[in-house]
Design an enzyme around this catalytic site. Structure first.
Site, short mmCIF file in Angstrom:
data_model
loop_
_atom_site.label_atom_id
_atom_site.label_comp_id
_atom_site.label_asym_id
_atom_site.label_seq_id
_atom_site.Cartn_x
_atom_site.Cartn_y
_atom_site.Cartn_z
N LYS A 1 0.78 -1.25 0.00
CA LYS A 1 0.00 0.00 0.00
C LYS A 1 0.82 1.30 0.00
O LYS A 1 0.24 2.38 0.17
CB LYS A 1 -0.92 0.01 1.21
CG LYS A 1 -0.16 0.00 2.53
CD LYS A 1 -1.00 0.46 3.70
CE LYS A 1 -0.20 0.54 4.96
NZ LYS A 1 -0.90 1.05 6.12
N ASN B 1 1.75 -8.58 -6.78
CA ASN B 1 1.25 -8.94 -5.44
C ASN B 1 -0.24 -8.60 -5.29
O ASN B 1 -1.03 -9.44 -4.86
CB ASN B 1 2.06 -8.21 -4.36
CG ASN B 1 1.66 -8.67 -2.96
OD1 ASN B 1 1.96 -9.79 -2.56
ND2 ASN B 1 0.95 -7.83 -2.24
N SER C 1 -10.01 2.17 -2.40
CA SER C 1 -9.52 3.44 -1.85
C SER C 1 -10.11 4.61 -2.62
O SER C 1 -10.42 4.49 -3.82
CB SER C 1 -7.99 3.45 -2.01
OG SER C 1 -7.49 4.76 -1.85
N TYR D 1 0.17 1.88 -7.22
CA TYR D 1 -0.70 1.44 -6.12
C TYR D 1 -2.16 1.76 -6.44
O TYR D 1 -3.04 0.89 -6.36
CB TYR D 1 -0.29 2.12 -4.80
CG TYR D 1 -1.37 2.05 -3.75
CD1 TYR D 1 -1.60 0.86 -3.05
CD2 TYR D 1 -2.19 3.15 -3.45
CE1 TYR D 1 -2.63 0.77 -2.11
CE2 TYR D 1 -3.20 3.07 -2.51
CZ TYR D 1 -3.41 1.88 -1.84
OH TYR D 1 -4.43 1.80 -0.92
N LYS E 1 -5.78 -0.73 -7.32
CA LYS E 1 -7.14 -0.66 -6.76
C LYS E 1 -8.16 -0.52 -7.90
O LYS E 1 -9.20 -1.17 -7.92
CB LYS E 1 -7.26 0.54 -5.81
CG LYS E 1 -6.39 0.44 -4.58
CD LYS E 1 -6.79 -0.73 -3.71
CE LYS E 1 -5.89 -0.92 -2.52
NZ LYS E 1 -6.03 -2.23 -1.88
P1 NAD Z 1 -1.22 -3.16 6.08
O1 NAD Z 1 0.02 -3.20 5.27
O2 NAD Z 1 -1.13 -2.82 7.52
O3 NAD Z 1 -2.00 -4.55 5.94
C1 NAD Z 1 -1.94 -5.35 4.79
C2 NAD Z 1 -1.53 -6.74 5.24
O4 NAD Z 1 -1.48 -7.59 4.09
C3 NAD Z 1 -0.15 -6.77 5.88
O5 NAD Z 1 -0.25 -7.42 7.13
C4 NAD Z 1 0.71 -7.58 4.91
O6 NAD Z 1 1.68 -8.34 5.57
C5 NAD Z 1 -0.34 -8.41 4.21
N1 NAD Z 1 -0.01 -8.84 2.84
C6 NAD Z 1 0.43 -8.08 1.80
N2 NAD Z 1 0.56 -8.82 0.70
C7 NAD Z 1 0.19 -10.09 1.04
C8 NAD Z 1 0.11 -11.31 0.35
N3 NAD Z 1 0.45 -11.42 -0.94
N4 NAD Z 1 -0.30 -12.42 1.02
C9 NAD Z 1 -0.64 -12.35 2.32
N5 NAD Z 1 -0.58 -11.22 3.03
C10 NAD Z 1 -0.18 -10.10 2.40
O7 NAD Z 1 -2.23 -2.15 5.35
P2 NAD Z 1 -3.62 -1.58 5.84
O8 NAD Z 1 -3.47 -0.13 6.05
O9 NAD Z 1 -4.19 -2.42 6.90
O10 NAD Z 1 -4.45 -1.76 4.51
C11 NAD Z 1 -5.25 -2.89 4.27
C12 NAD Z 1 -5.84 -2.79 2.88
O11 NAD Z 1 -6.58 -1.59 2.78
C13 NAD Z 1 -4.80 -2.75 1.78
O12 NAD Z 1 -5.28 -3.45 0.66
C14 NAD Z 1 -4.70 -1.27 1.47
O13 NAD Z 1 -4.27 -1.02 0.17
C15 NAD Z 1 -6.14 -0.84 1.66
N6 NAD Z 1 -6.25 0.60 1.93
C16 NAD Z 1 -5.54 1.14 2.96
C17 NAD Z 1 -5.61 2.52 3.20
C18 NAD Z 1 -4.82 3.13 4.31
O14 NAD Z 1 -4.70 4.35 4.33
N7 NAD Z 1 -4.29 2.40 5.26
C19 NAD Z 1 -6.44 3.31 2.40
C20 NAD Z 1 -7.17 2.71 1.36
C21 NAD Z 1 -7.07 1.33 1.15
C1 UD1 Z 2 -2.12 8.94 0.67
C2 UD1 Z 2 -1.95 8.53 -0.76
C3 UD1 Z 2 -3.21 7.83 -1.22
C4 UD1 Z 2 -3.50 6.64 -0.32
C5 UD1 Z 2 -3.57 7.11 1.11
C6 UD1 Z 2 -3.67 5.91 1.99
C7 UD1 Z 2 -0.36 10.07 -1.78
C8 UD1 Z 2 -0.19 11.20 -2.76
N1 UD1 Z 2 -1.63 9.65 -1.59
O1 UD1 Z 2 -3.22 9.82 0.76
O2 UD1 Z 2 -3.09 7.38 -2.54
O3 UD1 Z 2 -4.75 6.03 -0.67
O4 UD1 Z 2 -2.38 7.82 1.46
O5 UD1 Z 2 -3.48 6.23 3.30
O6 UD1 Z 2 0.60 9.57 -1.23
N2 UD1 Z 2 1.13 15.63 4.81
C9 UD1 Z 2 2.00 16.58 5.29
N3 UD1 Z 2 3.19 16.17 5.82
C10 UD1 Z 2 3.53 14.83 5.92
C11 UD1 Z 2 2.62 13.87 5.44
C12 UD1 Z 2 1.43 14.29 4.87
O7 UD1 Z 2 1.72 17.78 5.22
O8 UD1 Z 2 4.64 14.54 6.40
C13 UD1 Z 2 -0.16 16.06 4.25
C14 UD1 Z 2 -0.34 15.64 2.79
O9 UD1 Z 2 0.15 16.64 1.93
C15 UD1 Z 2 -1.87 15.50 2.74
C16 UD1 Z 2 -2.27 15.10 4.14
O10 UD1 Z 2 -1.18 15.43 4.99
O11 UD1 Z 2 -2.43 16.75 2.46
C17 UD1 Z 2 -2.57 13.62 4.28
O12 UD1 Z 2 -1.47 12.90 3.71
P1 UD1 Z 2 -1.37 11.31 3.78
O13 UD1 Z 2 -1.60 10.84 5.17
O14 UD1 Z 2 -0.12 10.90 3.10
O15 UD1 Z 2 -2.64 10.83 2.94
P2 UD1 Z 2 -3.10 11.20 1.45
O16 UD1 Z 2 -2.09 11.98 0.73
O17 UD1 Z 2 -4.47 11.75 1.53
#
Ligand code: NAD
Ligand code: UD1
Length: 340
Positions: free
Chosen positions: A85, A100, A125, A150, A154
Protein backbone atom coordinates in the site's frame (compact mmCIF):
# COMPACT_ATOMS: atom_id res chain seq x y z
CA UNK A 1 -21.47 -19.37 13.23
CA UNK A 2 -20.35 -17.73 10.01
CA UNK A 3 -16.63 -17.96 9.22
CA UNK A 4 -14.81 -15.10 7.55
CA UNK A 5 -11.44 -15.46 5.87
CA UNK A 6 -9.57 -12.22 6.54
CA UNK A 7 -6.56 -11.91 4.24
CA UNK A 8 -4.06 -9.33 5.48
CA UNK A 9 -5.71 -9.79 8.88
CA UNK A 10 -2.62 -9.00 10.94
CA UNK A 11 -2.25 -5.62 9.21
CA UNK A 12 -3.47 -2.28 10.46
CA UNK A 13 -7.07 -2.24 9.21
CA UNK A 14 -7.37 -6.03 9.10
CA UNK A 15 -6.54 -6.48 12.78
CA UNK A 16 -9.09 -3.87 13.88
CA UNK A 17 -11.66 -5.54 11.63
CA UNK A 18 -10.94 -8.93 13.21
CA UNK A 19 -11.94 -7.41 16.57
CA UNK A 20 -15.21 -6.04 15.18
CA UNK A 21 -16.00 -9.35 13.49
CA UNK A 22 -15.34 -11.25 16.69
CA UNK A 23 -17.49 -8.82 18.70
CA UNK A 24 -20.28 -9.41 16.20
CA UNK A 25 -20.22 -13.18 16.53
CA UNK A 26 -18.19 -14.12 13.45
CA UNK A 27 -15.54 -16.80 13.47
CA UNK A 28 -12.31 -15.56 11.86
CA UNK A 29 -9.47 -17.22 9.98
CA UNK A 30 -6.51 -14.96 9.25
CA UNK A 31 -4.07 -15.33 6.36
CA UNK A 32 -1.08 -13.00 6.17
CA UNK A 33 2.46 -13.36 4.86
CA UNK A 34 3.72 -10.87 7.48
CA UNK A 35 5.37 -8.74 4.79
CA UNK A 36 4.03 -5.65 6.56
CA UNK A 37 2.87 -6.90 9.95
CA UNK A 38 4.11 -8.91 12.90
CA UNK A 39 3.10 -12.07 14.74
CA UNK A 40 2.80 -10.02 17.92
CA UNK A 41 -0.50 -8.71 16.50
CA UNK A 42 -1.98 -12.16 17.19
CA UNK A 43 -1.02 -11.87 20.87
CA UNK A 44 -2.51 -8.40 21.04
CA UNK A 45 -5.72 -9.61 19.42
CA UNK A 46 -5.91 -12.36 22.02
CA UNK A 47 -5.46 -9.85 24.84
CA UNK A 48 -8.26 -7.69 23.47
CA UNK A 49 -10.79 -10.37 22.47
CA UNK A 50 -9.81 -13.29 24.68
CA UNK A 51 -9.57 -15.42 21.54
CA UNK A 52 -6.63 -16.96 19.71
CA UNK A 53 -7.49 -16.67 16.03
CA UNK A 54 -6.51 -19.32 13.56
CA UNK A 55 -3.57 -17.90 11.61
CA UNK A 56 -1.81 -19.02 8.43
CA UNK A 57 1.48 -17.46 7.38
CA UNK A 58 0.80 -17.78 3.66
CA UNK A 59 1.32 -15.59 0.63
CA UNK A 60 -2.12 -15.21 -0.97
CA UNK A 61 -0.49 -15.26 -4.42
CA UNK A 62 0.43 -18.90 -3.75
CA UNK A 63 -2.86 -20.52 -4.75
CA UNK A 64 -1.79 -24.01 -3.75
CA UNK A 65 -0.73 -22.94 -0.28
CA UNK A 66 -3.93 -20.91 0.13
CA UNK A 67 -6.05 -23.87 -1.00
CA UNK A 68 -5.11 -25.58 2.27
CA UNK A 69 -6.94 -22.83 4.16
CA UNK A 70 -10.11 -23.43 2.18
CA UNK A 71 -9.77 -27.19 2.64
CA UNK A 72 -9.25 -26.97 6.39
CA UNK A 73 -11.95 -24.39 7.11
CA UNK A 74 -15.53 -23.97 5.96
CA UNK A 75 -15.20 -20.37 4.73
CA UNK A 76 -18.46 -18.44 4.30
CA UNK A 77 -17.08 -15.12 3.08
CA UNK A 78 -13.83 -13.28 2.44
CA UNK A 79 -12.57 -9.84 3.37
CA UNK A 80 -9.53 -9.20 1.23
CA UNK A 81 -7.08 -6.72 2.77
CA UNK A 82 -3.84 -8.39 1.68
CA UNK A 83 -1.88 -6.01 -0.49
CA UNK A 84 1.00 -3.59 -0.65
CA UNK A 85 0.00 0.00 0.00
CA UNK A 86 2.91 2.45 -0.08
CA UNK A 87 2.31 4.94 -2.87
CA UNK A 88 5.95 6.06 -3.28
CA UNK A 89 7.28 2.51 -3.17
CA UNK A 90 4.78 1.48 -5.84
CA UNK A 91 6.34 3.98 -8.24
CA UNK A 92 9.78 2.41 -7.64
CA UNK A 93 8.76 -1.26 -7.82
CA UNK A 94 5.59 -1.27 -9.93
CA UNK A 95 5.84 -4.91 -10.99
CA UNK A 96 5.89 -6.04 -7.36
CA UNK A 97 2.75 -4.02 -6.72
CA UNK A 98 0.90 -5.32 -9.77
CA UNK A 99 1.91 -8.92 -9.19
CA UNK A 100 1.25 -8.94 -5.44
CA UNK A 101 -1.98 -6.97 -5.35
CA UNK A 102 -3.58 -8.37 -8.46
CA UNK A 103 -2.04 -11.85 -8.08
CA UNK A 104 -3.36 -12.26 -4.53
CA UNK A 105 -6.86 -11.13 -5.54
CA UNK A 106 -7.01 -13.55 -8.47
CA UNK A 107 -5.79 -16.40 -6.33
CA UNK A 108 -8.46 -15.68 -3.70
CA UNK A 109 -11.18 -15.49 -6.36
CA UNK A 110 -10.11 -18.77 -7.98
CA UNK A 111 -10.39 -20.52 -4.63
CA UNK A 112 -13.74 -18.88 -3.90
CA UNK A 113 -14.97 -20.42 -7.14
CA UNK A 114 -13.45 -23.80 -6.34
CA UNK A 115 -14.98 -23.92 -2.85
CA UNK A 116 -18.30 -22.19 -3.60
CA UNK A 117 -17.60 -19.19 -1.42
CA UNK A 118 -19.73 -16.38 -2.78
CA UNK A 119 -19.22 -13.14 -0.87
CA UNK A 120 -16.15 -10.92 -0.96
CA UNK A 121 -15.47 -7.50 0.53
CA UNK A 122 -12.54 -5.67 -1.01
CA UNK A 123 -10.39 -2.83 0.41
CA UNK A 124 -10.48 -0.18 -2.25
CA UNK A 125 -9.52 3.44 -1.85
CA UNK A 126 -10.65 6.96 -2.60
CA UNK A 127 -7.55 7.05 -4.79
CA UNK A 128 -9.70 5.54 -7.61
CA UNK A 129 -11.41 8.94 -7.98
CA UNK A 130 -8.09 10.28 -9.29
CA UNK A 131 -7.20 13.94 -9.02
CA UNK A 132 -10.66 15.39 -9.58
CA UNK A 133 -11.56 18.06 -7.05
CA UNK A 134 -15.27 17.73 -7.58
CA UNK A 135 -15.98 16.96 -3.92
CA UNK A 136 -17.60 15.36 -2.12
CA UNK A 137 -16.90 12.16 -4.00
CA UNK A 138 -20.02 10.05 -4.40
CA UNK A 139 -19.96 6.43 -5.48
CA UNK A 140 -21.25 7.70 -8.82
CA UNK A 141 -18.32 10.10 -9.31
CA UNK A 142 -16.34 9.02 -12.36
CA UNK A 143 -13.23 6.95 -11.73
CA UNK A 144 -10.19 9.03 -12.44
CA UNK A 145 -6.69 8.64 -13.76
CA UNK A 146 -4.49 7.29 -10.97
CA UNK A 147 -1.12 8.88 -10.36
CA UNK A 148 0.76 5.77 -9.23
CA UNK A 149 0.81 1.96 -9.59
CA UNK A 150 -0.70 1.44 -6.12
CA UNK A 151 -3.77 3.43 -7.17
CA UNK A 152 -4.00 1.56 -10.46
CA UNK A 153 -4.03 -1.80 -8.65
CA UNK A 154 -7.14 -0.66 -6.76
CA UNK A 155 -8.72 0.62 -9.96
CA UNK A 156 -7.90 -2.60 -11.84
CA UNK A 157 -9.02 -4.89 -9.05
CA UNK A 158 -12.38 -3.13 -8.92
CA UNK A 159 -12.75 -3.93 -12.63
CA UNK A 160 -11.56 -7.53 -12.20
CA UNK A 161 -14.14 -8.06 -9.47
CA UNK A 162 -16.89 -6.58 -11.63
CA UNK A 163 -15.97 -8.99 -14.43
CA UNK A 164 -15.73 -11.90 -11.99
CA UNK A 165 -19.21 -11.22 -10.60
CA UNK A 166 -20.63 -10.78 -14.10
CA UNK A 167 -19.30 -14.15 -15.21
CA UNK A 168 -20.66 -15.97 -12.16
CA UNK A 169 -24.04 -14.81 -10.84
CA UNK A 170 -23.52 -16.61 -7.53
CA UNK A 171 -20.77 -14.14 -6.61
CA UNK A 172 -21.44 -10.96 -4.65
CA UNK A 173 -18.83 -8.25 -4.36
CA UNK A 174 -18.66 -5.24 -2.07
CA UNK A 175 -16.08 -2.59 -2.93
CA UNK A 176 -15.29 -0.36 0.04
CA UNK A 177 -13.52 2.86 -0.85
CA UNK A 178 -11.71 4.03 2.25
CA UNK A 179 -10.80 7.66 2.69
CA UNK A 180 -7.97 8.28 5.21
CA UNK A 181 -7.96 5.62 7.94
CA UNK A 182 -6.21 6.79 11.12
CA UNK A 183 -6.35 6.17 14.87
CA UNK A 184 -5.85 3.07 16.96
CA UNK A 185 -7.68 0.66 19.23
CA UNK A 186 -8.80 2.24 22.51
CA UNK A 187 -6.70 -0.26 24.50
CA UNK A 188 -3.50 1.14 22.99
CA UNK A 189 -2.56 -2.45 22.09
CA UNK A 190 -3.09 -2.15 18.33
CA UNK A 191 -2.45 0.66 15.89
CA UNK A 192 -0.62 1.59 12.75
CA UNK A 193 2.94 0.27 12.83
CA UNK A 194 4.72 1.38 9.66
CA UNK A 195 8.22 0.16 8.93
CA UNK A 196 10.82 2.93 8.60
CA UNK A 197 10.02 6.60 8.25
CA UNK A 198 6.28 7.07 7.74
CA UNK A 199 4.90 8.74 4.62
CA UNK A 200 1.41 9.41 5.88
CA UNK A 201 0.44 12.32 8.07
CA UNK A 202 -0.80 10.67 11.26
CA UNK A 203 2.03 8.19 11.78
CA UNK A 204 4.47 11.04 11.09
CA UNK A 205 2.84 13.45 13.56
CA UNK A 206 2.72 10.66 16.18
CA UNK A 207 6.45 10.08 15.87
CA UNK A 208 7.28 13.78 16.10
CA UNK A 209 4.98 14.08 19.13
CA UNK A 210 6.69 11.05 20.68
CA UNK A 211 10.17 12.43 20.00
CA UNK A 212 11.33 9.74 17.53
CA UNK A 213 11.24 12.21 14.64
CA UNK A 214 12.33 15.79 14.87
CA UNK A 215 9.87 17.91 12.92
CA UNK A 216 6.81 17.61 10.70
CA UNK A 217 6.93 19.24 7.28
CA UNK A 218 3.51 20.52 6.25
CA UNK A 219 3.38 19.95 2.50
CA UNK A 220 2.19 23.32 1.24
CA UNK A 221 0.07 26.09 2.75
CA UNK A 222 -0.88 27.81 -0.48
CA UNK A 223 -3.83 25.62 -1.49
CA UNK A 224 -7.25 27.09 -2.11
CA UNK A 225 -8.57 25.95 1.28
CA UNK A 226 -9.53 27.92 4.42
CA UNK A 227 -6.05 27.73 6.00
CA UNK A 228 -4.11 26.94 2.83
CA UNK A 229 -3.32 23.32 3.75
CA UNK A 230 -4.96 20.24 2.19
CA UNK A 231 -8.25 18.84 3.46
CA UNK A 232 -8.70 15.11 3.96
CA UNK A 233 -11.48 12.89 5.25
CA UNK A 234 -9.84 11.12 8.20
CA UNK A 235 -11.83 8.15 9.50
CA UNK A 236 -11.16 6.30 12.76
CA UNK A 237 -9.96 2.76 12.03
CA UNK A 238 -12.43 1.39 14.59
CA UNK A 239 -15.30 2.98 12.65
CA UNK A 240 -13.84 1.63 9.43
CA UNK A 241 -13.69 -1.85 10.95
CA UNK A 242 -17.36 -1.63 11.84
CA UNK A 243 -18.08 -0.72 8.21
CA UNK A 244 -16.80 -4.16 7.18
CA UNK A 245 -19.25 -5.92 9.48
CA UNK A 246 -22.07 -3.86 7.94
CA UNK A 247 -20.80 -4.75 4.47
CA UNK A 248 -20.85 -8.50 5.23
CA UNK A 249 -24.38 -8.27 6.59
CA UNK A 250 -25.41 -6.32 3.51
CA UNK A 251 -23.94 -8.97 1.17
CA UNK A 252 -26.07 -11.62 2.88
CA UNK A 253 -29.26 -9.85 1.87
CA UNK A 254 -28.52 -7.96 -1.35
CA UNK A 255 -29.40 -9.26 -4.80
CA UNK A 256 -26.87 -6.93 -6.44
CA UNK A 257 -23.75 -8.58 -7.76
CA UNK A 258 -21.50 -5.54 -7.19
CA UNK A 259 -21.99 -2.82 -4.59
CA UNK A 260 -19.75 0.16 -3.90
CA UNK A 261 -19.55 2.26 -0.75
CA UNK A 262 -17.41 5.15 0.41
CA UNK A 263 -16.22 4.82 3.98
CA UNK A 264 -15.42 8.24 5.35
CA UNK A 265 -16.90 10.81 7.71
CA UNK A 266 -17.90 13.33 5.05
CA UNK A 267 -15.83 15.99 6.78
CA UNK A 268 -12.63 17.56 5.52
CA UNK A 269 -9.90 18.31 8.09
CA UNK A 270 -6.86 20.39 7.17
CA UNK A 271 -3.28 19.42 7.95
CA UNK A 272 -3.04 22.27 10.45
CA UNK A 273 -6.33 21.30 12.10
CA UNK A 274 -5.08 17.73 12.43
CA UNK A 275 -1.84 19.02 13.93
CA UNK A 276 -3.70 21.22 16.43
CA UNK A 277 -5.98 18.36 17.44
CA UNK A 278 -2.92 16.15 17.98
CA UNK A 279 -1.25 18.82 20.11
CA UNK A 280 -4.37 18.92 22.26
CA UNK A 281 -4.31 15.12 22.60
CA UNK A 282 -0.63 14.87 23.56
CA UNK A 283 -0.59 18.04 25.64
CA UNK A 284 2.43 19.69 24.05
CA UNK A 285 3.45 21.53 20.95
CA UNK A 286 4.54 19.55 17.91
CA UNK A 287 7.42 21.04 15.97
CA UNK A 288 6.56 21.72 12.35
CA UNK A 289 7.67 23.75 9.36
CA UNK A 290 5.83 24.69 6.19
CA UNK A 291 7.44 23.09 3.16
CA UNK A 292 6.65 22.88 -0.55
CA UNK A 293 3.70 20.97 -1.92
CA UNK A 294 4.12 17.19 -2.31
CA UNK A 295 3.76 16.15 -5.90
CA UNK A 296 0.53 14.28 -6.62
CA UNK A 297 -1.42 15.79 -3.71
CA UNK A 298 -4.87 17.21 -4.35
CA UNK A 299 -6.19 20.14 -2.31
CA UNK A 300 -9.41 18.61 -1.10
CA UNK A 301 -10.70 15.05 -0.75
CA UNK A 302 -13.73 13.97 1.23
CA UNK A 303 -16.56 11.50 0.89
CA UNK A 304 -20.25 11.72 0.39
CA UNK A 305 -21.43 9.38 3.12
CA UNK A 306 -25.10 9.36 2.11
CA UNK A 307 -25.10 5.96 0.39
CA UNK A 308 -23.24 4.15 3.20
CA UNK A 309 -25.62 5.71 5.71
CA UNK A 310 -28.79 4.86 3.81
CA UNK A 311 -27.94 1.45 2.45
CA UNK A 312 -25.42 0.02 4.92
CA UNK A 313 -26.63 1.89 7.99
CA UNK A 314 -23.02 2.98 8.49
CA UNK A 315 -22.15 6.26 10.14
CA UNK A 316 -18.76 7.05 11.65
CA UNK A 317 -18.98 7.65 15.42
CA UNK A 318 -15.58 9.14 16.15
CA UNK A 319 -14.17 12.57 15.37
CA UNK A 320 -10.68 13.96 14.98
CA UNK A 321 -10.14 14.26 18.77
CA UNK A 322 -10.70 10.53 19.35
CA UNK A 323 -8.53 9.73 16.32
CA UNK A 324 -5.66 11.77 17.82
CA UNK A 325 -6.04 10.57 21.40
CA UNK A 326 -6.10 6.90 20.37
CA UNK A 327 -3.04 7.43 18.14
CA UNK A 328 -1.23 9.09 21.01
CA UNK A 329 -2.08 6.27 23.42
CA UNK A 330 -0.80 3.73 20.90
CA UNK A 331 2.36 5.78 20.33
CA UNK A 332 3.16 6.18 24.04
CA UNK A 333 2.48 2.52 24.84
CA UNK A 334 4.50 1.29 21.82
CA UNK A 335 7.11 3.94 21.04
CA UNK A 336 9.05 1.56 18.81
CA UNK A 337 6.04 -0.25 17.38
CA UNK A 338 5.56 -3.97 17.90
CA UNK A 339 8.46 -6.38 18.39
CA UNK A 340 9.09 -8.94 15.65
P1 NAD B 1 -1.22 -3.16 6.08
O1 NAD B 1 0.02 -3.20 5.27
O2 NAD B 1 -1.13 -2.82 7.52
O3 NAD B 1 -2.00 -4.55 5.94
C1 NAD B 1 -1.94 -5.35 4.79
C2 NAD B 1 -1.53 -6.74 5.24
O4 NAD B 1 -1.48 -7.59 4.09
C3 NAD B 1 -0.15 -6.77 5.88
O5 NAD B 1 -0.25 -7.42 7.13
C4 NAD B 1 0.71 -7.58 4.91
O6 NAD B 1 1.68 -8.34 5.57
C5 NAD B 1 -0.34 -8.41 4.21
N1 NAD B 1 -0.01 -8.84 2.84
C6 NAD B 1 0.43 -8.08 1.80
N2 NAD B 1 0.56 -8.82 0.70
C7 NAD B 1 0.19 -10.09 1.04
C8 NAD B 1 0.11 -11.31 0.35
N3 NAD B 1 0.45 -11.42 -0.94
N4 NAD B 1 -0.30 -12.42 1.02
C9 NAD B 1 -0.64 -12.35 2.32
N5 NAD B 1 -0.58 -11.22 3.03
C10 NAD B 1 -0.18 -10.10 2.40
O7 NAD B 1 -2.23 -2.15 5.35
P2 NAD B 1 -3.62 -1.58 5.84
O8 NAD B 1 -3.47 -0.13 6.05
O9 NAD B 1 -4.19 -2.42 6.90
O10 NAD B 1 -4.45 -1.76 4.51
C11 NAD B 1 -5.25 -2.89 4.27
C12 NAD B 1 -5.84 -2.79 2.88
O11 NAD B 1 -6.58 -1.59 2.78
C13 NAD B 1 -4.80 -2.75 1.78
O12 NAD B 1 -5.28 -3.45 0.66
C14 NAD B 1 -4.70 -1.27 1.47
O13 NAD B 1 -4.27 -1.02 0.17
C15 NAD B 1 -6.14 -0.84 1.66
N6 NAD B 1 -6.25 0.60 1.93
C16 NAD B 1 -5.54 1.14 2.96
C17 NAD B 1 -5.61 2.52 3.20
C18 NAD B 1 -4.82 3.13 4.31
O14 NAD B 1 -4.70 4.35 4.33
N7 NAD B 1 -4.29 2.40 5.26
C19 NAD B 1 -6.44 3.31 2.40
C20 NAD B 1 -7.17 2.71 1.36
C21 NAD B 1 -7.07 1.33 1.15
C1 UD1 C 1 -2.12 8.94 0.67
C2 UD1 C 1 -1.95 8.53 -0.76
C3 UD1 C 1 -3.21 7.83 -1.22
C4 UD1 C 1 -3.50 6.64 -0.32
C5 UD1 C 1 -3.57 7.11 1.11
C6 UD1 C 1 -3.67 5.91 1.99
C7 UD1 C 1 -0.36 10.07 -1.78
C8 UD1 C 1 -0.19 11.20 -2.76
N1 UD1 C 1 -1.63 9.65 -1.59
O1 UD1 C 1 -3.22 9.82 0.76
O2 UD1 C 1 -3.09 7.38 -2.54
O3 UD1 C 1 -4.75 6.03 -0.67
O4 UD1 C 1 -2.38 7.82 1.46
O5 UD1 C 1 -3.48 6.23 3.30
O6 UD1 C 1 0.60 9.57 -1.23
N2 UD1 C 1 1.13 15.63 4.81
C9 UD1 C 1 2.00 16.58 5.29
N3 UD1 C 1 3.19 16.17 5.82
C10 UD1 C 1 3.53 14.83 5.92
C11 UD1 C 1 2.62 13.87 5.44
C12 UD1 C 1 1.43 14.29 4.87
O7 UD1 C 1 1.72 17.78 5.22
O8 UD1 C 1 4.64 14.54 6.40
C13 UD1 C 1 -0.16 16.06 4.25
C14 UD1 C 1 -0.34 15.64 2.79
O9 UD1 C 1 0.15 16.64 1.93
C15 UD1 C 1 -1.87 15.50 2.74
C16 UD1 C 1 -2.27 15.10 4.14
O10 UD1 C 1 -1.18 15.43 4.99
O11 UD1 C 1 -2.43 16.75 2.46
C17 UD1 C 1 -2.57 13.62 4.28
O12 UD1 C 1 -1.47 12.90 3.71
P1 UD1 C 1 -1.37 11.31 3.78
O13 UD1 C 1 -1.60 10.84 5.17
O14 UD1 C 1 -0.12 10.90 3.10
O15 UD1 C 1 -2.64 10.83 2.94
P2 UD1 C 1 -3.10 11.20 1.45
O16 UD1 C 1 -2.09 11.98 0.73
O17 UD1 C 1 -4.47 11.75 1.53
Amino acid sequence: MSTVLVTGGSGYIGSHTVISLSENGYDVVIVDNLSNSKMEVLNRLEKITGKRFKFYNIDCCDTDALRKVFEENKIDSVIHFAGLKAVGESVKIPLDYYSNNIGSLISVCRLMSEFNVNNIVFSSSATVYGSSEDVPFTEESPLGVCTNPYGWTKWMIEQILRDYAKADPSKKVCLLRYFNPVGAHESGLLGEDPRGIPNNLFPYISKVAGGTLDCLTVFGDDYDTPDGTCLRDYIHVVDLAQGHVKALKFLDKTEDSVSVFNLGTGKGTSVLEALNAFEKACGHEIKHVIGPRRSGDIAVCYASTAKAEEVLGFKAQYGIDEMCSSCWKWQTMNPEGLKD
